[in-house]
Design an enzyme around this catalytic site. Structure first.
Site, PDB file in Angstrom:
ATOM      1  N   ASP A 105       0.844  -1.198   0.000  1.00 54.41           N
ATOM      2  CA  ASP A 105       0.000   0.000   0.000  1.00 54.41           C
ATOM      3  C   ASP A 105       0.873   1.240   0.000  1.00 54.41           C
ATOM      4  O   ASP A 105       1.350   1.684   1.043  1.00 54.41           O
ATOM      5  CB  ASP A 105      -0.912  -0.018   1.242  1.00 54.41           C
ATOM      6  N   LYS A 157       1.604   7.928   0.383  1.00 60.28           N
ATOM      7  CA  LYS A 157       2.017   7.993   1.788  1.00 60.28           C
ATOM      8  C   LYS A 157       3.380   8.666   1.880  1.00 60.28           C
ATOM      9  O   LYS A 157       4.137   8.665   0.913  1.00 60.28           O
ATOM     10  CB  LYS A 157       2.151   6.568   2.348  1.00 60.28           C
ATOM     11  N   ASP A 159       0.187  -5.082   4.598  1.00 59.80           N
ATOM     12  CA  ASP A 159      -1.193  -4.626   4.400  1.00 59.80           C
ATOM     13  C   ASP A 159      -2.097  -5.718   3.813  1.00 59.80           C
ATOM     14  O   ASP A 159      -3.273  -5.487   3.545  1.00 59.80           O
ATOM     15  CB  ASP A 159      -1.201  -3.369   3.523  1.00 59.80           C
ATOM     16  N   ARG A 173     -11.104  -0.494   2.179  1.00 59.49           N
ATOM     17  CA  ARG A 173     -12.572  -0.584   2.189  1.00 59.49           C
ATOM     18  C   ARG A 173     -13.124  -0.796   0.783  1.00 59.49           C
ATOM     19  O   ARG A 173     -14.169  -1.403   0.608  1.00 59.49           O
ATOM     20  CB  ARG A 173     -13.149   0.674   2.862  1.00 59.49           C
TER      21      ARG A 173
HETATM   22  N1  BES Z   1      -3.189   0.157   5.207  1.00 62.88           N
HETATM   23  C1  BES Z   1      -3.548   1.412   5.761  1.00 62.88           C
HETATM   24  C2  BES Z   1      -3.807   1.347   7.263  1.00 62.88           C
HETATM   25  C3  BES Z   1      -2.640   0.998   8.136  1.00 62.88           C
HETATM   26  C4  BES Z   1      -1.947   1.989   8.817  1.00 62.88           C
HETATM   27  C5  BES Z   1      -2.280  -0.318   8.353  1.00 62.88           C
HETATM   28  C6  BES Z   1      -0.918   1.662   9.654  1.00 62.88           C
HETATM   29  C7  BES Z   1      -1.233  -0.636   9.193  1.00 62.88           C
HETATM   30  C8  BES Z   1      -0.552   0.347   9.857  1.00 62.88           C
HETATM   31  C9  BES Z   1      -4.811   1.916   5.091  1.00 62.88           C
HETATM   32  O1  BES Z   1      -5.001   1.545   3.778  1.00 62.88           O
HETATM   33  C10 BES Z   1      -4.744   3.411   5.104  1.00 62.88           C
HETATM   34  O2  BES Z   1      -3.875   3.931   4.462  1.00 62.88           O
HETATM   35  N2  BES Z   1      -5.648   4.048   5.824  1.00 62.88           N
HETATM   36  C11 BES Z   1      -5.674   5.453   5.917  1.00 62.88           C
HETATM   37  C12 BES Z   1      -7.101   5.898   5.801  1.00 62.88           C
HETATM   38  C13 BES Z   1      -7.270   7.392   5.624  1.00 62.88           C
HETATM   39  C14 BES Z   1      -6.736   7.819   4.280  1.00 62.88           C
HETATM   40  C15 BES Z   1      -8.728   7.736   5.743  1.00 62.88           C
HETATM   41  C16 BES Z   1      -5.096   5.850   7.256  1.00 62.88           C
HETATM   42  O3  BES Z   1      -5.315   5.134   8.247  1.00 62.88           O
HETATM   43  O4  BES Z   1      -4.359   6.834   7.309  1.00 62.88           O
HETATM   44 ZN    ZN Z   2      -4.068  -0.215   3.211  1.00 65.23          ZN
HETATM   45 MN    MN Z   3      -4.041   2.873   2.418  1.00 64.08          MN
END
Ligand code: BES
Ligand code: ZN
Ligand code: MN
Length: 489
Positions: free
Chosen positions: A259, A266, A277, A340
Site C-alpha cells: 500500500d 504515503k 497490508d 474498504r
Molecule cells: N493500510 C492502511 C492502514 C494501516 C496503517 C495499516 C498503519 C497498518 C498500519 C490503510 O489503507 C490506510 O492507508 N488508511 C488510511 C485511511 C485514511 C486515508 C482515511 C489511514 O489510516 O491513514
Molecule cells: Zn491499506
Molecule cells: Mn491505504
C-alpha cells in the site's frame, strides 16, 4: 511446511536424565513439591534444585516463568531449565511456559520432564509458536533450533492432542510467513499460487482473474489495483467439512500486497511497513489451513482480495467515481483509503454467491485503530451482539486481544458525497469507525457480521508473548476456536 522446532513425545525414562546433553526441563509448582523428574535432577545436582525452589527468587516467579541453572554438576546437560508451573496449569499458563522455554532454547535440544503434568500439548504449542523465525531471506548460516523431547506418562494420547495443536501452529506460521514476506516476493500472483497449493491439503481453491472480476462488475476492487503491474485477483478457498447443504460461514480478508497510498501517496518514512497490508488475507488463509489440517466439521469459505495499491499513469485519481458490484457509487476522495474499496466488492460477492450464515472480515484497515487501541487489541465492529460476543470470547480464550467499538447512523452520515452515493473517507475524526460504516453499507441486514481492524496487531516492531518481532498471526487461533465452538458443536 517446515516447523520451527521438532517436538516428540515418549515414555518416561529417568535413567536418561544424567547422561542427556542439551537442556533438561523440570516443572515445579507453587507448593515447591518436586515430582519424580525434578527429584531425579535434585539428586543428581546434590540438591541444587531444592535450594533454588526454596529461595525467595523462586517464590517471586509467576506461573509459566522459566529460570536456567547453568552447567549443573552431576549432569551432562548444559543447563537445567526450571519452570514454575502447577500440576494442573491453565491453557495460558502452559503456553506461556512453552513460549519462555523457546526463548531459552538456543541451538540445544530440550529434554522436557513432563511426566503426569497437565497440558503438555499446550506447552508444546507455546514452544512452537515462540520458536518461529522468519529467516527466508537471510543467507549464510541460519540459526538452527534444537528439537524437544517430552517425556510423558501417556505419550500416544498426548501426541494426539498435540497434533491438533500442530494444525493451529501451522496455520499461524502460514499467516506469519505471508505477512512478513516483502512485496517484491509476495506479489498478487505469488500469493494466489501459495493459496492454490493448499488444494493439496483438501481445500477447494478458485482464482478469479481480472476478466472474471470485470464481468462481476467489481469496480471498487479493480480501481485499487489499476495503477499496478500486478494483476488484481480474488481467491476463494472452501472447506466443506460440515453437513452438506448447510450455509457456510464466510471469512473475508484485505490482501493489499503493498500500500503506497496510490496517488494520495504515503510519506516515505515507515512506508516499508505496508508490506503487511495483506495481513487480513493472511489470517483468512491461515485459518483455512488450520481448518483443513484438523479436518474441521464445519463449512467455511475464505475469500481474499489480492491487489497492489500503486501510483502510475493508470492509477485511480482522487475525485474519481466508481461503481461497486452492489451498484452503489463511490467518490474516491483519498486513494489511500483503499482497503474498504477492496472489501466492499469481495464482501458483496461473498454474500451473493454463498448466502453465508455469518461473515467476518479482517483488515489492516486504519492507522486510527492504532491511536485508539495500540498493539494490544484489534478493533471489532459488528451488527450482531451475538457474533461479536462470541468472537471476543474466543479471542480472549486464545490470549488475542479484541475490543468492540461502536457503529451508529451519525457516523455513517459522515460518508455523504456531493457527486456519488458515498465518499470513501469520513473526516479526521473517528477514522476507524467511519471505515467500518463504509463496510457496513456492503453488508446485508440479515447477515451477522463483524469487521475486525487488525492494523495494530497484525505485525509489531517488538516481540509479543508468542511471536518474535514482525508478524504475529493474530486472529488465527481466535477464529479457529470461534468456528470450533460455535459451528462444530
Ligand atoms: N493500510 C492502511 C492502514 C494501516 C496503517 C495499516 C498503519 C497498518 C498500519 C490503510 O489503507 C490506510 O492507508 N488508511 C488510511 C485511511 C485514511 C486515508 C482515511 C489511514 O489510516 O491513514
Ligand atoms: Zn491499506
Ligand atoms: Mn491505504
Amino acid at each position: 511446511m517446515p516447523m520451527p522446532i521438532e517436538i516428540h513425545f515418549k515414555d518416561v525414562d529417568l535413567d536418561l536424565v544424567a547422561e542427556t546433553g542439551g537442556k533438561v526441563v523440570v516443572f515445579v509448582g507453587d507448593n515447591g513439591r518436586l515430582d519424580a523428574g525434578a527429584r531425579r535432577v535434585n539428586r543428581l545436582t546434590r540438591k541444587a534444585l531444592a535450594r533454588f525452589v526454596e529461595s525467595e527468587a523462586f517464590a517471586k516467579l509467576s506461573p509459566g516463568d522459566v529460570r536456567p541453572m547453568a552447567y549443573p554438576a552431576g549432569m551432562a546437560a548444559v543447563a537445567v531449565l526450571v519452570v514454575k508451573l502447577d500440576k494442573r496449569p491453565s491453557v495460558q499458563e502452559a503456553r506461556k511456559a512453552g513460549a519462555q522455554l523457546a526463548k531459552q532454547l538456543g541451538e540445544d535440544d530440550l529434554l522436557v520432564l513432563a511426566g503426569t503434568l497437565g497440558r503438555p500439548d499446550e506447552i508444546a504449542l507455546g514452544l512452537a509458536l515462540r520458536a518461529y523465525e522468519f529467516d527466508t531471506h537471510k543467507t549464510g548460516k541460519k540459526s538452527q533450533s534444537g528439537s524437544a523431547t517430552f517425556m510423558v506418562s501417556a505419550p500416544e494420547e498426548v501426541a494426539k492432542s498435540a497434533r491438533s495443536n500442530a494444525a493451529i501452529a501451522e496455520g499461524v506460521f502460514f499467516t506469519r510467513d505471508l505477512t512478513n514476506e516483502p512485496a517484491n516476493v509476495l506479489t498478487t500472483d505469488d500469493f494466489a499460487a501459495r493459496l492454490a497449493a493448499m488444494q493439496e491439503i483438501g481445500l477447494d481453491v478458485e482464482i478469479l482473474d481480472e476478466d472474471a472480476l470485470t464481468k462481476l462488475c467489481m469496480r471498487t476492487l479493480l480501481s485499487v489495483g489499476q495503477g499496478s503491474d500486478s494483476p488484481t485477483k480474488v481467491v476463494v478457498m472452501s472447506w466443506n467439512g460440515g453437513k452438506k447443504g448447510d450455509a457456510p460461514f464466510a471469512l473475508v480478508g484485505k490482501g493489499v500486497v503493498f500500500d503506497t497510498g496510490g496517488i494520495s501517496l504515503k510519506q516515505a518514512a515507515g512506508m516499508e511497513e505496508m508490506t503487511m497490508d495483506m495481513g487480513g488475507a493472511g489470517v483468512v488463509a491461515g485459518v483455512m489451513r488450520t481448518l483443513a489440517l484438523r479436518k474441521a466439521k464445519a463449512n467455511v469459505v475464505g475469500l481474499v482480495g489480492l491487489v497492489e495499491n500503486m501510483p502510475s499513469g493508470s492509477a485511480t485519481r482522487p475525485g474519481d467515481v466508481v461503481k461497486s458490484m452492489k451498484g452503489d457509487t463511490v467518490e474516491i476522495i483519498n486513494t489511500d483509503a483503499e482497503g474498504r474499496l477492496v472489501l466492499a466488492d469481495v464482501m458483496w460477492y461473498a454474500q451473493e454467491r454463498f448466502k453465508p450464515s455469518g461473515m467476518i472480515n479482517l483488515a489492516t484497515l486504519t492507522g486510527a485503530i492504532l491511536v485508539a487501541l495500540g498493539h494490544e487489541n484489534a478493533g471489532v465492529f459488528s451488527n450482531s451482539d451475538d457474533l461479536s460476543k462470541a468472537l471476543i470470547k474466543s479471542a480472549e480464550a486464545e490470549g488475542e486481544g479484541a475490543w468492540r467499538l461502536p457503529l451508529a447512523p451519525a457516523y455513517d452520515a459522515l460518508l455523504k458525497s456531493k457527486v456519488a452515493d458515498m465518499k470513501n473517507v469520513g473526516g479526521r475524526h473517528a477514522g476507524s469507525i467511519t471505515a467500518a460504516q463504509f463496510l457496513q453499507r456492503f453488508v446485508k441486514d440479515d447477515v451477522p457480521w463483524c469487521h475486525v481492524d487488525i492494523a495494530g496487531v497484525a505485525s509489531t516492531k517488538t516481540e509479543t508473548a508468542y511471536a518474535p518481532a514482525g508478524a504475529t498471526g493474530w486472529g488465527v487461533m481466535a477464529l479457529n476456536r470461534l468456528i470450533a465452538d460455535k459451528y462444530e458443536a
